[in-house]
Scaffold this motif. Structure first.
Motif, short mmCIF file in Angstrom:
data_model
loop_
_atom_site.label_atom_id
_atom_site.label_comp_id
_atom_site.label_asym_id
_atom_site.label_seq_id
_atom_site.Cartn_x
_atom_site.Cartn_y
_atom_site.Cartn_z
N GLN A 109 11.45 11.05 25.17
CA GLN A 109 12.82 10.83 24.69
C GLN A 109 12.86 10.75 23.17
O GLN A 109 11.96 10.21 22.53
CB GLN A 109 13.40 9.56 25.31
N VAL A 110 13.94 11.28 22.60
CA VAL A 110 14.07 11.30 21.15
C VAL A 110 14.30 9.89 20.62
O VAL A 110 14.97 9.07 21.26
CB VAL A 110 15.23 12.24 20.74
N ARG A 111 13.72 9.61 19.47
CA ARG A 111 13.86 8.30 18.83
C ARG A 111 14.96 8.35 17.77
O ARG A 111 15.32 9.41 17.28
CB ARG A 111 12.54 7.87 18.20
N SER A 112 15.43 7.20 17.41
CA SER A 112 16.49 7.10 16.41
C SER A 112 16.06 7.73 15.09
O SER A 112 14.94 7.49 14.63
CB SER A 112 16.86 5.63 16.21
N ALA A 113 16.92 8.53 14.52
CA ALA A 113 16.72 9.17 13.22
C ALA A 113 15.57 10.18 13.22
O ALA A 113 15.08 10.58 12.17
CB ALA A 113 16.48 8.12 12.12
N GLU A 114 15.14 10.61 14.40
CA GLU A 114 14.05 11.57 14.51
C GLU A 114 14.63 12.99 14.54
O GLU A 114 15.51 13.29 15.35
CB GLU A 114 13.25 11.31 15.78
N SER A 115 14.14 13.85 13.67
CA SER A 115 14.62 15.23 13.65
C SER A 115 14.04 16.00 14.84
O SER A 115 13.03 15.58 15.42
CB SER A 115 14.22 15.92 12.35
N PRO A 116 14.64 17.13 15.21
CA PRO A 116 14.09 17.91 16.32
C PRO A 116 12.62 18.30 16.10
O PRO A 116 11.81 18.24 17.04
CB PRO A 116 15.00 19.13 16.38
N ASP A 117 12.27 18.69 14.88
CA ASP A 117 10.88 19.08 14.61
C ASP A 117 9.95 17.87 14.69
O ASP A 117 8.82 17.98 15.21
CB ASP A 117 10.77 19.74 13.24
N GLU A 118 10.38 16.74 14.16
CA GLU A 118 9.56 15.52 14.25
C GLU A 118 9.40 15.09 15.70
O GLU A 118 8.31 14.68 16.12
CB GLU A 118 10.22 14.40 13.43
N HIS A 119 10.49 15.17 16.45
CA HIS A 119 10.46 14.83 17.88
C HIS A 119 9.45 15.73 18.61
O HIS A 119 8.61 15.24 19.37
CB HIS A 119 11.87 15.01 18.45
N PHE A 120 9.53 17.03 18.36
CA PHE A 120 8.64 17.96 19.04
C PHE A 120 7.18 17.68 18.68
O PHE A 120 6.31 17.63 19.57
CB PHE A 120 9.00 19.40 18.65
N GLU A 121 6.89 17.50 17.41
CA GLU A 121 5.51 17.29 16.99
C GLU A 121 4.94 16.00 17.58
O GLU A 121 3.79 15.96 18.03
CB GLU A 121 5.42 17.27 15.47
N ARG A 122 5.75 14.93 17.60
CA ARG A 122 5.28 13.68 18.19
C ARG A 122 4.98 13.84 19.67
O ARG A 122 3.93 13.39 20.16
CB ARG A 122 6.32 12.57 17.97
N VAL A 123 5.90 14.46 20.41
CA VAL A 123 5.70 14.64 21.85
C VAL A 123 4.51 15.54 22.12
O VAL A 123 3.72 15.27 23.05
CB VAL A 123 6.98 15.22 22.49
N ARG A 124 4.34 16.58 21.31
CA ARG A 124 3.20 17.48 21.50
C ARG A 124 1.89 16.73 21.34
O ARG A 124 0.95 16.90 22.14
CB ARG A 124 3.28 18.63 20.50
N LEU A 125 1.80 15.88 20.32
CA LEU A 125 0.58 15.11 20.09
C LEU A 125 0.36 14.08 21.19
O LEU A 125 -0.78 13.88 21.65
CB LEU A 125 0.65 14.42 18.71
N MET A 126 1.44 13.42 21.62
CA MET A 126 1.31 12.42 22.69
C MET A 126 0.86 13.09 23.99
O MET A 126 0.00 12.56 24.71
CB MET A 126 2.65 11.72 22.89
N ALA A 127 1.42 14.25 24.30
CA ALA A 127 1.03 14.95 25.53
C ALA A 127 -0.43 15.35 25.47
O ALA A 127 -1.16 15.23 26.47
CB ALA A 127 1.92 16.17 25.72
N ALA A 128 -0.87 15.83 24.31
CA ALA A 128 -2.28 16.21 24.17
C ALA A 128 -3.19 15.00 24.34
O ALA A 128 -4.26 15.09 24.97
CB ALA A 128 -2.50 16.85 22.79
#
Length: 284
Positions: free
Chosen positions: A257-276
């Motif tokens: 889930q997207v976090r407050s004030a998180e941009s789409p690119d920041e959201h994607f990069e965080r989720v990608r790293l967490m999934a890995a």
């Protein structure tokens, strides 16, 4: 223009000695395609996707038929329901069917690997929008050997003549790929390209999904989620599709889930790293 325009166009094109031609969206017009296959000679039809790198999708891809009678019953049935977006009509020089199919095969795949897509030339909305925006001098490279085309453009029938029918090489920067598309067209294109990606790269997992639920419904919901998150880049869509496909019946983990004030690119990069990390693909 009146509703009788396509009938008048067919009669006139035949009077001029041209071959009448139907470009058919086979995926959504399977009964009509089968009926035309049964009533056509082998030299009167071709699958556009056949003999291309997407030949595995040929059964769902467009077919092109030539026909002899302007009053053909199958053609009339299509003309009575233009809002179904079944395709469009073209006139060709005698024997021009293979040349037209070759022309569109050369324009079929757009983009560079690994982010290629299929150009939906057989969709009358795509054709109408391209012809609306292209300058007349760009018609020949777009329409190729077609002498004239007749199509439904949303509210009425239209016909467009090609000023110089013939064989043309694919331009380095085709103008028709720079034509703006409507949000609805863009959404449908994303859906078709996503399904093609899954069938090409994850066919077994996608087949397993189909045993549990409607795969198209699942795909639309997943793409709707991508739209909410503003994940529209090819790598973002592919990541979401492949990750969700691993457990399609389950909700995504909370960290997605997207976090407050998180941009789409920041959201994607965080989720990608967490999934890995959770999948053991990287050290903690």
């Amino acid at each position: 223009m009146t509703r009788s325009l396509p009938h008048q166009w067919l009669i006139e094109q035949q009077r001029l000695g041209h071959t009448l031609c139907l470009v058919l969206d086979s995926e959504h017009e399977h009964p009509t395609r089968q009926a035309l296959l049964k009533s056509s000679r082998p030299d009167q039809y071709l699958s556009v996707y056949g003999q291309t790198q997407v030949a595995d999708l040929a059964d769902a891809g467009p077919f092109v038929f030539s026909f002899d009678r302007p009053g053909d019953e199958h053609i009339n049935e299509l003309l009575n329901r233009p809002d179904n977006h079944w395709g469009w009509l073209a006139s060709l020089p005698k024997g021009g069917l293979p040349t037209l199919v070759k022309h569109w095969r050369e324009r079929l795949i757009i983009g560079e690997r690994p982010h290629q897509a299929l150009y939906r030339f057989h969709d009358n909305r795509v054709l109408a929008r391209a012809l609306k925006h292209l300058p007349v001098e760009a018609y020949p490279a777009y329409l190729g050997p077609a002498i004239s085309v007749c199509y439904w453009q949303g509210t009425c029938w239209a016909s467009t003549y090609n000023p110089a029918p013939g064989e043309y090489p694919l331009p380095d920067s085709p103008l028709w790929l720079q034509v703006p598309v409507t949000p609805q067209q863009a959404k449908q294109t994303r859906f078709l390209n996503a399904r093609r990606f899954l069938l090409a790269e994850h066919v077994q997992a996608f087949a397993s999904l189909a045993e549990q639920q409607n795969p198209d419904a699942w795909l639309r919901v997943t793409l709707d989620q991508a739209e909410v998150w503003h994940w529209q880049a090819p790598e973002q869509l592919e990541f979401l599709l492949t990750q969700h496909l691993q457990a399609p019946a389950q909700a995504l983990a909370p960290y997605w889930q997207v976090r407050s004030a998180e941009s789409p690119d920041e959201h994607f990069e965080r989720v990608r790293l967490m999934a890995a990390f959770w999948q053991g693909d990287m050290p903690p």
